[in-house]
Design a protein around this motif. Structure first.
Motif, short mmCIF file in Angstrom:
data_model
loop_
_atom_site.label_atom_id
_atom_site.label_comp_id
_atom_site.label_asym_id
_atom_site.label_seq_id
_atom_site.Cartn_x
_atom_site.Cartn_y
_atom_site.Cartn_z
N MET A 88 0.82 -1.22 0.00
CA MET A 88 0.00 0.00 0.00
C MET A 88 0.85 1.27 0.00
N LEU A 89 1.81 1.36 0.90
CA LEU A 89 2.61 2.58 1.02
C LEU A 89 3.62 2.71 -0.10
N THR A 90 4.05 1.59 -0.67
CA THR A 90 5.01 1.62 -1.77
C THR A 90 4.34 2.08 -3.05
N ILE A 91 3.15 1.58 -3.33
CA ILE A 91 2.43 1.96 -4.55
C ILE A 91 1.91 3.38 -4.45
N GLY A 92 1.38 3.75 -3.29
CA GLY A 92 0.89 5.11 -3.08
C GLY A 92 -0.20 5.47 -4.07
N ARG A 93 -0.08 6.67 -4.65
CA ARG A 93 -1.05 7.13 -5.65
C ARG A 93 -0.55 6.96 -7.08
N GLN A 94 0.59 6.28 -7.22
CA GLN A 94 1.18 6.00 -8.53
C GLN A 94 1.49 7.27 -9.31
N THR A 95 1.70 8.37 -8.59
CA THR A 95 2.07 9.61 -9.28
C THR A 95 3.59 9.67 -9.44
N ARG A 96 4.02 10.27 -10.54
CA ARG A 96 5.45 10.37 -10.82
C ARG A 96 5.93 11.79 -10.58
N ARG A 97 7.11 11.92 -9.98
CA ARG A 97 7.65 13.24 -9.73
C ARG A 97 7.98 13.95 -11.04
N GLU A 98 8.49 13.21 -12.01
CA GLU A 98 8.85 13.77 -13.31
C GLU A 98 7.99 13.07 -14.35
N LEU A 99 6.95 13.75 -14.81
CA LEU A 99 5.91 13.12 -15.61
C LEU A 99 6.45 12.54 -16.92
N TYR A 100 7.40 13.24 -17.54
CA TYR A 100 7.85 12.82 -18.88
C TYR A 100 9.22 12.14 -18.87
N ASN A 101 9.75 11.85 -17.69
CA ASN A 101 11.02 11.15 -17.59
C ASN A 101 10.77 9.65 -17.68
N LEU A 102 11.26 9.03 -18.76
CA LEU A 102 11.01 7.60 -18.96
C LEU A 102 11.99 6.73 -18.18
N GLN A 103 13.02 7.35 -17.62
CA GLN A 103 13.99 6.60 -16.82
C GLN A 103 14.20 7.29 -15.47
N PRO A 104 13.15 7.38 -14.66
CA PRO A 104 13.28 8.08 -13.37
C PRO A 104 14.20 7.32 -12.43
N VAL A 105 14.85 8.07 -11.54
CA VAL A 105 15.70 7.44 -10.54
C VAL A 105 14.81 6.74 -9.51
N PRO A 106 15.03 5.47 -9.27
CA PRO A 106 14.18 4.75 -8.29
C PRO A 106 14.28 5.39 -6.90
N THR A 107 13.17 5.41 -6.20
CA THR A 107 13.16 5.94 -4.83
C THR A 107 12.84 4.80 -3.87
N SER A 108 13.40 4.89 -2.70
CA SER A 108 13.15 3.86 -1.70
C SER A 108 11.73 3.96 -1.17
N PRO A 109 11.06 2.83 -0.94
CA PRO A 109 9.71 2.88 -0.36
C PRO A 109 9.78 3.36 1.08
N PRO A 110 8.69 3.91 1.62
CA PRO A 110 8.69 4.35 3.01
C PRO A 110 9.09 3.24 3.98
N VAL A 111 8.55 2.05 3.74
CA VAL A 111 8.83 0.91 4.62
C VAL A 111 9.42 -0.22 3.77
N ALA A 112 10.55 -0.75 4.21
CA ALA A 112 11.18 -1.84 3.47
C ALA A 112 10.23 -3.03 3.36
N LYS A 113 10.36 -3.78 2.26
CA LYS A 113 9.43 -4.88 1.98
C LYS A 113 9.35 -5.87 3.13
N GLU A 114 10.51 -6.19 3.72
CA GLU A 114 10.52 -7.21 4.78
C GLU A 114 9.84 -6.74 6.06
N LEU A 115 9.61 -5.42 6.17
CA LEU A 115 8.94 -4.88 7.37
C LEU A 115 7.44 -4.68 7.17
N CYS A 116 6.94 -5.02 6.00
CA CYS A 116 5.50 -4.91 5.73
C CYS A 116 4.85 -6.28 5.94
#
Length: 657
Positions: A88-116
């Protein structure tokens, strides 16, 4: 005796109110342990004896939660939700910070997968159980949590805003050494992502705030400690330690509370405000009461709890200036902070800041800076500026002017965001500046926005600390109650609002507020059916709220619709009016006491008078250009501006040409 304390990125500010008199003080902040600077200030104000006798109430605006959230330095936190929803927190609202950047820099999720973590239980949209929480699934969950060894836990179940029984059951089963937050208590509203982020932030930051407030409260025992919330009201330290997400704009909210207080004392006009501190500048708009939003952000995260509506940029007195590879000058958002601070502070800073630029241009007086607490090292500032000027191919004074011009443009752009982009003409407002650096930039910013009036409050250099003293004790409570307005009755709404009011009233009573002093201010979040966003409308009756919604929608968006209206959330503000501070007033200037004015040379302005603000009287009128110096800040009154001093020592500026 009341002591307001505002911890900023560079300075910690103090305002002491005692017997109708106000005393102000500043010390350098200690970011690694903010309470050290607070205790230092208390000692320098000679308040240790008063503290030990319990005679002092300390009201504090803290940046501990804010800094930890922005820097990603919260505690190890487990996130628990229903089976199938751990992303839930990783997917969020699926909005992109840079709308037209086809190769955005990955960002870390709020909570690591193993802690969800997920648990097998489910409720429907009415809060009724579809799949019950079993002892087996609960035991399996607690075993998982224990194996991960977290410091805190956030629980966010679907439809918990209607029925939070499953969350409470899980919380009860967990080891009581964990810091646990339930979404049904933190933000009982629909939108599981926003509710989840708020709950996670509360747990992620909660142990840090709990430890910090515990250390500070212990250090000042038996004197009480109260904390400013993001909404502009205060809460006891004990309760604040469990509501870290409500403290993210703690300091800036104090500044707005004080700006409103000063506005009500003097000009009675609508204000555009900018709070220029050492690290950042906060801008806001004040019409009547403080504007509260539920769509605020902290870094990349939405924060749906109530907070003052403001816009923040990384431009302050400590903002660093640099030249990029293309030879362009940049200012901010990086800051020199409290250590090493600007080069002119003489603490080892080597890079130019906005403060250094003001010092080099003569706008900061070495003989009158923080009452001598810091000796300005102009040689260090000049050396740093010469390096920058060499990279730009100009002299140091042109480089300093360029640094200020860019910083001013950043702040003017922020002021346009909060005004022009929302349909407000800045010309209809008075520009109110505060923060240690604000007075040096107020005229330049007003001219960039075509504004002709400004206000530099008394105690403006520590105004956020003053705001701690004039803020009400308050709770902002909410509950989703989604239904077509036409199908609801006033009795239904009143009953639900009264339930919220009872909860808030009990918390204020527990803080020692007198029952007869407690007031309430109900409102409804309304929208046209099919819309995504709501408008908060004060509630008296449903019929009146319906009419007010159409009118407010037209004011905001230029039209209203012939469509049914939907109630989304109920809100209840429960508060006790602020301390009735009687600020000291100035007298008229004696005929035998002319104002003392020294002349100093300022780059680009020639010889300019310098006056001490402490020597001004009511109804004094001065014309720019001039410098008005005081212990905690300096005001530059530009050419073609005049300043009138009101009864409380506030400076009312007006452009006369």
């Amino acid at each position: 005796m009341l002591l307001g304390v505002d911890t900023g990125g560079t300075f910690t500010d103090f305002v002491l109110y005692r017997g109708g008199n106000v005393e102000i003080h500043k010390v350098l902040s200690t970011p690694e342990a903010p309470e050290k600077a607070i205790l230092q200030g208390i000692q320098e104000l000679n308040l240790l004896a008063s503290i030990s006798r319990g005679e002092l109430t300390v009201i504090h605006g803290s940046t501990v939660a804010t800094n930890a959230a922005l820097e990603g330095k919260g505690v190890r936190t487990v996130f628990i939700t229903n089976t199938g929803f751990k992303d839930m927190l990783t997917i969020g609202r699926q909005t992109r910070r840079e709308l037209y950047n086809l190769q955005p820099v990955p960002t870390s999720p709020p909570v690591a997968k193993e802690l969800c973590l997920e648990v097998d239980c489910r409720r429907d949209k009415h809060g009724d159980s579809l799949q019950s929480l079993t002892e087996e699934s609960l035991q399996a969950l607690t075993n998982q949590v224990d194996s991960l060894k977290p410091d805190a836990i956030a629980i966010n179940m679907l439809f918990s805003y209607i029925n939070g029984d499953d969350e409470r059951t899980i919380a009860k089963a967990l080891d009581d050494t964990y810091f646990v937050s339930c979404s049904s208590e933190i933000l009982p509203e629909y939108k599981e992502y926003e509710r989840g982020i708020a709950t996670w932030l509360n747990s992620y930051l909660g142990p840090l705030m709990e430890r910090y407030l515990s250390r500070l409260a212990t250090a000042i025992e038996p004197s009480p400690l109260t904390i400013m919330q993001s909404s502009g009201g205060t809460i006891s330290a004990q309760q604040a330690s469990q509501r870290a997400v409500n403290l993210l704009l703690s300091g800036p909210a104090g500044g707005l509370a004080a700006a409103k207080f000063v506005r009500d004392l003097c000009s009675k006009e609508d204000l555009l405000t900018f709070d220029m501190g050492g690290t950042s500048t906060d801008v806001a708009l004040i019409q009547g009461e403080l504007n509260i939003t539920n769509e605020g952000r902290i870094g990349p995260y939405p924060v749906a709890v109530p907070m003052v509506d403001m816009h923040t940029i990384g431009a302050g007195g400590g903002s660093l200036a640099s030249v990029d590879q293309g030879g362009l000058l940049h200012v901010g958002p990086e800051s020199a902070g409290a250590s090493p601070g600007p080069a002119c502070y003489g603490q080892g800073g080597k890079q130019v800041t906005v403060t250094d630029a003001n010092a080099i241009l003569g706008r900061l007086r070495p003989d009158n800076f923080l009452g001598g607490a810091i000796h300005l090292d102009l040689n260090a500032a000049n050396q740093a500026m010469d390096v920058l000027a060499g990279a730009l191919g100009v002299d140091r004074y042109e480089a300093a002017s360029g640094v200020l011009a860019i910083a001013n443009e950043h702040m003017a752009r922020a002021l346009r965001v909060i005004s022009v982009q929302r349909g407000y003409d800045p010309m209809h407002f008075r520009l109110c500046c505060f923060g240690g650096a604000g007075g040096l930039h107020v005229c330049a910013l007003a001219e960039q926005l075509n504004m002709r009036k400004a206000l530099v409050p008394q105690f403006g250099g520590v105004l956020s600390a003053l705001g701690m003293l004039v803020a009400p004790r308050e709770r902002q409570l909410s509950q989703t109650h989604q239904a077509p307005l036409a199908e609801l009755k006033d009795d239904d709404i009143t009953q639900a609002l009264n339930k919220l009011a009872t909860s808030g009233r009990n918390e204020l009573l527990a803080e020692g507020v007198n029952r007869q002093d407690i007031q309430q201010q109900p409102s409804l979040d309304l929208r046209y059916v099919g819309q995504s966003y709501t408008i908060a409308i004060p509630y008296t009756t449903l019929r009146q709220s319906e009419s007010d919604f159409h009118q407010r929608h037209a004011e905001l968006y230029g039209h209203c619709l012939d469509e049914p209206i939907e109630v989304v959330n109920l809100r209840q503000r429960i508060y006790s009016p602020a301390n009735n501070l009687a600020l000291p007033q100035l007298g008229e200037r004696p005929t035998d006491k002319p104002l003392k004015q020294d002349l100093v040379e300022l780059f680009g302005l020639g010889n300019v008078p310098v006056v001490n603000r402490a020597e001004l009287y009511k109804n004094d009128r001065l014309k720019g250009p001039l410098l008005i110096c005081e212990t905690v800040s300096t005001t530059l009154v530009a050419e073609s501006w005049q300043v009138d001093v009101d009864a409380y020592g506030n400076l009312l500026l007006e452009k006369y040409i």
